[in-house]
Design a protein around this motif. Structure first.
Motif, PDB file in Angstrom:
ATOM      1  N   GLU A 101       0.539  -1.448   0.096  1.00 51.17           N
ATOM      2  CA  GLU A 101      -0.082   0.051  -0.548  1.00 51.17           C
ATOM      3  C   GLU A 101       0.806   1.101  -0.033  1.00 51.17           C
ATOM      4  O   GLU A 101       0.597   2.385  -0.479  1.00 51.17           O
ATOM      5  CB  GLU A 101      -0.795   0.344   1.717  1.00 51.17           C
ATOM      6  CG  GLU A 101      -1.723   1.397   1.069  1.00 51.17           C
ATOM      7  CD  GLU A 101      -2.695   1.146   0.159  1.00 51.17           C
ATOM      8  OE1 GLU A 101      -3.033   2.178  -0.524  1.00 51.17           O
ATOM      9  OE2 GLU A 101      -3.578   0.032  -0.210  1.00 51.17           O
ATOM     10  N   VAL A 102       2.055   1.234   1.081  1.00 52.40           N
ATOM     11  CA  VAL A 102       2.807   2.161   1.209  1.00 52.40           C
ATOM     12  C   VAL A 102       3.858   2.631  -0.245  1.00 52.40           C
ATOM     13  O   VAL A 102       3.554   3.062  -0.732  1.00 52.40           O
ATOM     14  CB  VAL A 102       3.590   2.513   1.824  1.00 52.40           C
ATOM     15  CG1 VAL A 102       5.311   3.426   2.031  1.00 52.40           C
ATOM     16  CG2 VAL A 102       3.248   2.423   3.093  1.00 52.40           C
ATOM     17  N   LEU A 103       3.515   1.665  -1.102  1.00 54.89           N
ATOM     18  CA  LEU A 103       4.124   1.484  -2.578  1.00 54.89           C
ATOM     19  C   LEU A 103       3.766   2.216  -3.650  1.00 54.89           C
ATOM     20  O   LEU A 103       3.833   3.286  -4.697  1.00 54.89           O
ATOM     21  CB  LEU A 103       5.238   0.179  -2.698  1.00 54.89           C
ATOM     22  CG  LEU A 103       6.619  -0.082  -1.963  1.00 54.89           C
ATOM     23  CD1 LEU A 103       6.520  -1.895  -2.308  1.00 54.89           C
ATOM     24  CD2 LEU A 103       7.824   0.250  -2.314  1.00 54.89           C
ATOM     25  N   ARG A 104       2.042   1.641  -3.349  1.00 57.16           N
ATOM     26  CA  ARG A 104       1.264   1.786  -4.246  1.00 57.16           C
ATOM     27  C   ARG A 104       0.862   3.293  -4.445  1.00 57.16           C
ATOM     28  O   ARG A 104       0.725   4.415  -5.410  1.00 57.16           O
ATOM     29  CB  ARG A 104       0.339   1.463  -4.202  1.00 57.16           C
ATOM     30  CG  ARG A 104      -0.532   0.252  -5.312  1.00 57.16           C
ATOM     31  CD  ARG A 104      -1.980   0.150  -5.366  1.00 57.16           C
ATOM     32  NE  ARG A 104      -1.458  -1.274  -4.675  1.00 57.16           N
ATOM     33  CZ  ARG A 104      -2.119  -1.947  -3.194  1.00 57.16           C
ATOM     34  NH1 ARG A 104      -3.353  -1.295  -3.131  1.00 57.16           N
ATOM     35  NH2 ARG A 104      -1.459  -3.122  -3.006  1.00 57.16           N
ATOM     36  N   GLU A 105       0.992   3.632  -3.086  1.00 57.08           N
ATOM     37  CA  GLU A 105       0.921   4.921  -2.952  1.00 57.08           C
ATOM     38  C   GLU A 105       1.949   6.083  -3.007  1.00 57.08           C
ATOM     39  O   GLU A 105       2.500   7.878  -3.831  1.00 57.08           O
ATOM     40  CB  GLU A 105       0.750   5.633  -1.450  1.00 57.08           C
ATOM     41  CG  GLU A 105      -0.953   5.209  -0.618  1.00 57.08           C
ATOM     42  CD  GLU A 105      -0.570   6.156   0.886  1.00 57.08           C
ATOM     43  OE1 GLU A 105      -0.056   6.388   1.702  1.00 57.08           O
ATOM     44  OE2 GLU A 105      -1.382   4.955   1.424  1.00 57.08           O
ATOM     45  N   THR A 107       4.163   5.857  -5.455  1.00 58.38           N
ATOM     46  CA  THR A 107       3.782   5.896  -7.210  1.00 58.38           C
ATOM     47  C   THR A 107       3.085   6.417  -7.754  1.00 58.38           C
ATOM     48  O   THR A 107       3.459   6.656  -8.600  1.00 58.38           O
ATOM     49  CB  THR A 107       3.409   3.587  -7.411  1.00 58.38           C
ATOM     50  OG1 THR A 107       4.805   3.222  -7.636  1.00 58.38           O
ATOM     51  CG2 THR A 107       3.961   3.678  -9.413  1.00 58.38           C
ATOM     52  N   ALA A 108       1.832   6.640  -7.049  1.00 65.00           N
ATOM     53  CA  ALA A 108       0.448   7.525  -7.228  1.00 65.00           C
ATOM     54  C   ALA A 108       1.163   8.999  -7.237  1.00 65.00           C
ATOM     55  O   ALA A 108       1.127  10.054  -7.762  1.00 65.00           O
ATOM     56  CB  ALA A 108      -0.120   7.370  -6.605  1.00 65.00           C
ATOM     57  N   ASN A 109       1.762   9.230  -6.069  1.00 59.79           N
ATOM     58  CA  ASN A 109       2.142  10.739  -5.776  1.00 59.79           C
ATOM     59  C   ASN A 109       3.021  11.086  -6.678  1.00 59.79           C
ATOM     60  O   ASN A 109       3.207  12.050  -7.205  1.00 59.79           O
ATOM     61  CB  ASN A 109       2.575  10.576  -4.722  1.00 59.79           C
ATOM     62  CG  ASN A 109       2.114  10.829  -3.228  1.00 59.79           C
ATOM     63  OD1 ASN A 109       0.531  11.045  -3.523  1.00 59.79           O
ATOM     64  ND2 ASN A 109       2.016   9.892  -2.178  1.00 59.79           N
ATOM     65  N   VAL A 110       4.549   9.905  -6.865  1.00 64.47           N
ATOM     66  CA  VAL A 110       5.610  10.180  -8.146  1.00 64.47           C
ATOM     67  C   VAL A 110       4.327  10.682  -9.139  1.00 64.47           C
ATOM     68  O   VAL A 110       4.851  11.987  -9.895  1.00 64.47           O
ATOM     69  CB  VAL A 110       6.640   9.643  -7.682  1.00 64.47           C
ATOM     70  CG1 VAL A 110       7.971   9.171  -9.517  1.00 64.47           C
ATOM     71  CG2 VAL A 110       7.164   9.609  -7.277  1.00 64.47           C
ATOM     72  N   ALA A 111       3.621  10.266  -9.844  1.00 65.40           N
ATOM     73  CA  ALA A 111       3.342  10.499 -11.026  1.00 65.40           C
ATOM     74  C   ALA A 111       2.687  11.313 -11.062  1.00 65.40           C
ATOM     75  O   ALA A 111       2.853  12.391 -12.163  1.00 65.40           O
ATOM     76  CB  ALA A 111       1.839   8.828 -11.274  1.00 65.40           C
ATOM     77  N   ALA A 112       1.994  11.984  -9.902  1.00 63.46           N
ATOM     78  CA  ALA A 112       0.721  13.119  -9.923  1.00 63.46           C
ATOM     79  C   ALA A 112       1.825  14.232  -9.728  1.00 63.46           C
ATOM     80  O   ALA A 112       1.392  15.042 -10.604  1.00 63.46           O
ATOM     81  CB  ALA A 112       0.046  12.962  -8.710  1.00 63.46           C
ATOM     82  N   LYS A 113       3.367  14.334  -9.711  1.00 62.77           N
ATOM     83  CA  LYS A 113       4.039  15.636  -9.174  1.00 62.77           C
ATOM     84  C   LYS A 113       4.451  15.262 -10.513  1.00 62.77           C
ATOM     85  O   LYS A 113       5.303  16.639 -11.409  1.00 62.77           O
ATOM     86  CB  LYS A 113       5.113  15.073  -8.387  1.00 62.77           C
ATOM     87  CG  LYS A 113       4.952  15.260  -6.984  1.00 62.77           C
ATOM     88  CD  LYS A 113       4.688  16.215  -6.972  1.00 62.77           C
ATOM     89  CE  LYS A 113       4.369  16.344  -5.635  1.00 62.77           C
ATOM     90  NZ  LYS A 113       3.386  18.297  -5.402  1.00 62.77           N
ATOM     91  N   ARG A 114       4.652  14.306 -11.362  1.00 63.63           N
ATOM     92  CA  ARG A 114       5.726  14.609 -12.645  1.00 63.63           C
ATOM     93  C   ARG A 114       4.759  14.822 -13.912  1.00 63.63           C
ATOM     94  O   ARG A 114       4.790  15.677 -14.322  1.00 63.63           O
ATOM     95  CB  ARG A 114       5.642  12.869 -13.200  1.00 63.63           C
ATOM     96  CG  ARG A 114       7.065  12.408 -12.469  1.00 63.63           C
ATOM     97  CD  ARG A 114       7.354  10.860 -13.511  1.00 63.63           C
ATOM     98  NE  ARG A 114       8.916  10.955 -13.074  1.00 63.63           N
ATOM     99  CZ  ARG A 114       9.377   9.699 -12.583  1.00 63.63           C
ATOM    100  NH1 ARG A 114       8.815   8.304 -13.158  1.00 63.63           N
ATOM    101  NH2 ARG A 114      10.699   9.532 -12.642  1.00 63.63           N
TER     102      ARG A 114
END
Length: 169
Positions: A101-105, A107-114
């Motif tokens: 779950e932490v890894l998913r979060e 990944t999602a945060n990095v994708a949102a920042k990009r």
């Protein structure tokens, strides 16, 4: 792993829990699913009385998955120490779920920042164009002379290069 933990909590033995996990996996992913085949092979070897830890180590090598390897280590220590196998496996599965779950979060945060960065890269030239058209005297100091044009070109080039570098990492 969740199926094994659930079966153990329901009172199944460790070997029966793996058979139950195989049945659940086959229902979810089909008989020809990769993990279904792996569980079928594991259960066949388990039926031949091979040690569970050895089978999990082999599975970890075939799948190239360190979490299965760590689970095999935990299972080995739990058997040796005589601990509450059901509770240990349940806690281990919960921790593995939390990690995913932490890894998913992340990944999602990095994708949102990009995505945010790409939008800013598109919006900045549009805003500059709007300012130039709506009030040319405001941007005239920057773009009305060769030094201003050169500085702005260099700054845009620098921002593009740093964005590419961040995308590569």
């Amino acid at each position: 792993m969740e199926s094994v933990s659930g079966a153990l909590m329901a009172g199944y033995s460790l070997e029966s829990a793996w058979k139950y996990a195989q049945q659940e996996t086959e229902q979810m992913y089909g008989i020809q699913g990769i993990f279904s085949r792996e569980l079928r092979q594991l259960n066949q070897k388990l039926f031949m009385h091979e040690p569970m830890e050895q089978l999990l180590y082999e599975l970890a090598e075939r799948c190239d998955n360190e979490e299965i390897y760590y689970f095999a280590e935990i299972l080995l220590y739990a058997k040796r120490s005589g601990g509450n196998m059901t509770e240990i496996i349940h806690r281990t599965v919960c921790r593995m779920q939390e990690k995913h779950e932490v890894l998913r979060e992340i990944t999602a945060n990095v994708a949102a920042k990009r995505a945010e960065q790409k939008m800013m890269m598109l919006l900045l030239p549009l805003m500059l164009c709007f300012l130039t058209v709506s009030s040319p005297e405001y941007t005239g100091a920057l773009y009305g002379n060769p030094a201003g044009v050169l500085v702005m070109i260099l700054m845009m080039r620098y921002s593009i290069l740093t964005a590419r570098h961040r995308d590569m990492t």
